[in-house]
Design an enzyme around this catalytic site. Structure first.
Site, PDB file in Angstrom:
ATOM      1  N   LEU A  22       0.845  -1.280  -0.024  1.00  0.00           N
ATOM      2  CA  LEU A  22      -0.016   0.021   0.088  1.00  0.00           C
ATOM      3  C   LEU A  22       0.739   1.211  -0.025  1.00  0.00           C
ATOM      4  O   LEU A  22       0.154   2.224  -0.431  1.00  0.00           O
ATOM      5  CB  LEU A  22      -0.694   0.233   1.272  1.00  0.00           C
ATOM      6  CG  LEU A  22      -2.022  -0.949   1.213  1.00  0.00           C
ATOM      7  CD1 LEU A  22      -2.430  -1.013   2.688  1.00  0.00           C
ATOM      8  CD2 LEU A  22      -3.124  -0.941   0.221  1.00  0.00           C
TER       9      LEU A  22
ATOM     10  N   SER B  49      11.364   4.538   3.895  1.00  0.00           N
ATOM     11  CA  SER B  49      12.842   4.163   4.163  1.00  0.00           C
ATOM     12  C   SER B  49      13.114   3.196   5.011  1.00  0.00           C
ATOM     13  O   SER B  49      14.213   2.185   4.924  1.00  0.00           O
ATOM     14  CB  SER B  49      13.408   5.528   4.561  1.00  0.00           C
ATOM     15  OG  SER B  49      12.894   5.900   5.698  1.00  0.00           O
TER      16      SER B  49
ATOM     17  N   LYS C  47       2.936  -3.591   8.697  1.00  0.00           N
ATOM     18  CA  LYS C  47       3.868  -2.776   8.447  1.00  0.00           C
ATOM     19  C   LYS C  47       5.391  -3.859   8.563  1.00  0.00           C
ATOM     20  O   LYS C  47       5.357  -4.385   9.783  1.00  0.00           O
ATOM     21  CB  LYS C  47       3.962  -1.381   9.433  1.00  0.00           C
ATOM     22  CG  LYS C  47       5.205  -0.602   9.014  1.00  0.00           C
ATOM     23  CD  LYS C  47       5.606   0.617  10.143  1.00  0.00           C
ATOM     24  CE  LYS C  47       4.311   1.542   9.977  1.00  0.00           C
ATOM     25  NZ  LYS C  47       4.660   2.810  10.881  1.00  0.00           N
TER      26      LYS C  47
ATOM     27  N   ASP D 167       3.465  13.758  14.857  1.00  0.00           N
ATOM     28  CA  ASP D 167       3.412  14.213  13.337  1.00  0.00           C
ATOM     29  C   ASP D 167       2.149  14.025  12.844  1.00  0.00           C
ATOM     30  O   ASP D 167       1.785  13.242  11.917  1.00  0.00           O
ATOM     31  CB  ASP D 167       4.238  12.994  12.769  1.00  0.00           C
ATOM     32  CG  ASP D 167       4.691  13.464  11.206  1.00  0.00           C
ATOM     33  OD1 ASP D 167       4.397  14.695  10.804  1.00  0.00           O
ATOM     34  OD2 ASP D 167       5.436  12.656  10.376  1.00  0.00           O
TER      35      ASP D 167
END
Length: 560
Positions: A132, A136, A154, A289
């Protein structure tokens, strides 16, 4: 250690080449690495061209992107540190992009089966081979569990941990070498900054840590149906893989799509601001974030947060300092503002207090009469950190993450609806923070905390005195006085001592002279010697000469 350095010699060479190619060869030259690694002259030529055509910030960004994942991530984390990095460089660091290719499905399968200690077929009912998203550090795949629950997995890049540890080790070596050879590197504590950034990057590499962050923030909103945090599936999660509930929503940066689907973007924006300030000021643990790609809208005006690799923490003490800062601003008290900033960060001993007061005054006056609806929290945070940078005040990492979060939040909300004022929405939280500070229970806890601390100090006091007297007896006591007014104080002391000397000398000669006269008068006789020598005249003459000499030396020193 030497063997390790030899094994990494090619990576050292890559880094030195990149420094030189982007116009920073002078640093490598001062470190003695240009000759050691035999850097070709053509690389210097490229570096000189780079100097002429690009800004310093652009050259730093390109340098980091060329060196790959570790340096890109370090740059992205560094973009949260406006207290130590100039604004023009920060503008480029926020543009850093992960330019990485996806890794093969064979690698994905190998890592998953190794981490889960089972075959892919036994673990998942369905697994999508095409990722998806890719970054990095890892990439994300869609899958369906055997329990028919859709998930996003992930997966960390193969061998990325070894690559990153090698780069971090080299960066630490270069920082140590630079501190020993270049004055300004030590002054700006580059090695300490790299250590902090390395710590943050290592935390991001631990997917179990991200899972814990996710669950902690999920508990903050368990009573709020309008904020959704994805579930973590721990039986499918390790340090290298993270399995979470798949969220199928519209990202907040897709404003047109949101409007087409009937979402009220202003309501969404206000919900995001409320959620972030709840995390910051109520729980003291927040998403570090909150850019539009990490927040999605779900049916029913629900917002969902994702990706908790970077989080910030605000301790109760720090929240108290923030409250002090707010109170000082409300009272327009610059001294208290400076005091609050001092409590928040590490103010250097040689800070120019007068200039710091002046800068804070200017900042306070600039925003004094600006209404909430017209104030840019991003600009205010940037300017506050600029003051800190100018005075070399080191702001704690979590506070800089807070600053970065507010900047990102403003950008996210502005895309949804430019009429939303972050500070106006956040005002009730700030007011509650101040009210909570003066609640009897909180004041009692604060008083008790101080009481126990002072009790410990009193308990240790006899031992401290004993140690102090022991040092005194051994003659090892050293006293260092450092103050901007010391020269002025010394001059005044010198002046006083000169005047005292002048007075004492005159007094002494006066006493001697009077004694001689009185002695001669009382005896009723004058000795032959004294009768022949004009004692009074000689005494006056000597006193006059001594007086003139002393007066001359004092006036010559300019300290009378």
């Amino acid at each position: 250690m030497i063997k390790k350095k030899i094994r990494h010699i090619q990576r050292y060479r890559d880094i030195v080449y990149a420094f030189t190619k982007h116009g920073f060869g002078f640093i490598m030259k001062e470190l003695g690495l240009i000759d050691l690694l035999s850097v070709p002259k053509r690389v210097f030529v490229e570096g000189n061209k780079s100097l002429n055509s690009r800004t310093t910030g652009e050259r730093i960004r390109l340098f980091l992107e060329e060196l790959g994942p570790t340096f890109v991530k370090i740059g992205q984390i560094a973009s949260t540190r406006p207290d130590v990095i100039p604004a023009e460089i920060l503008q480029e660091l926020v543009k850093l992009q992960d330019r990485v290719s996806i890794f093969s499905f064979d690698e994905v399968k190998r890592i998953l089966e190794l981490e889960l200690a089972d075959t892919l077929e036994n673990s998942f009912a369905e697994f999508c081979e095409t990722p998806l998203a890719a970054a990095s550090i890892g990439q994300v795949h869609y899958a369906v569990l055997l329990s028919v629950e859709p998930v996003a997995i992930k997966i960390q890049r193969p061998n990325i941990m070894g690559v990153i540890e090698t780069d971090l080790e080299i960066m630490q070596d270069l920082a140590r070498l630079a501190e020993s050879r270049i004055d300004w590197v030590e002054r700006y504590q580059i090695r300490t900054i790299i250590e902090e950034l390395s710590k943050s990057l290592r935390e991001e590499l631990d997917y179990e840590n991200e899972g814990r962050n996710t669950e902690k923030i999920s508990k903050q909103f368990k009573e709020d149906p309008k904020v959704h945090i994805p579930k973590v599936y721990w039986e499918y999660t390790t340090k290298k893989i993270l399995t979470m509930e798949f969220i199928d929503g519209i990202k907040l940066n897709e404003v047109e799509k949101l409007e087409e689907e009937g979402f009220d973007t202003k309501v969404l924006g206000e919900k995001v601001v409320n959620a972030i300030f709840h995390q910051i000021l109520i729980d003291g643990f927040f998403h570090g974030d909150p850019h539009p790609g990490n927040i999605v809208a779900l049916p029913g005006q629900v917002i969902a947060f994702m990706d908790f690799g970077m989080v910030g923490r605000i301790t109760p003490d720090m929240r108290s300092h923030i409250a002090s800062f707010v109170i000082a601003l409300m009272r327009k008290n610059t001294s208290e503002v400076v005091k609050a900033i001092t409590n928040m960060g590490l103010v250097p001993d040689d800070v120019n207090v007068k200039q710091l007061h002046s800068d804070i005054d200017k900042l306070r006056e600039k925003y004094l009469d600006v209404p909430f609806s017209q104030m840019s929290v991003g600009m205010a945070v940037n300017e506050l950190f600029s003051v800190a940078y100018r005075h070399k005040i080191q702001i704690p990492t979590d506070l800089t993450i807070l600053g970065k979060t507010l900047l990102t939040l403003e950008g996210t909300v502005e895309k949804l609806n430019h009429e939303i004022s972050i500070l106006a929405v956040a005002e009730p939280f700030g007011r509650q923070l101040l009210i909570d500070r003066f609640k009897p229970k909180n004041m009692a806890e604060f008083a008790w905390s101080n009481f126990t601390e002072y009790g410990n100090i009193l308990h240790e006091f006899p031992k401290t005195i004993k140690d102090f007297t022991s040092v005194m007896k051994k003659g090892k006591m050293q006293i260092e006085i450092s103050t901007p007014e010391i020269e002025s104080v010394l001059k005044k002391l010198n002046t006083i001592s000169n005047r005292l000397s002048f007075s004492i000398v005159l007094l002494a000669f006066s006493i001697i002279l009077v004694g001689v006269i009185i002695g001669a008068s009382l005896s009723g006789q004058t000795s032959i010697l004294l009768s022949k020598i004009p004692m009074i005249e000689i005494g006056f003459g000597i006193a006059a000469i001594m007086f003139l000499l002393l007066l001359y030396s004092i006036f010559k020193s300019g300290r009378f």
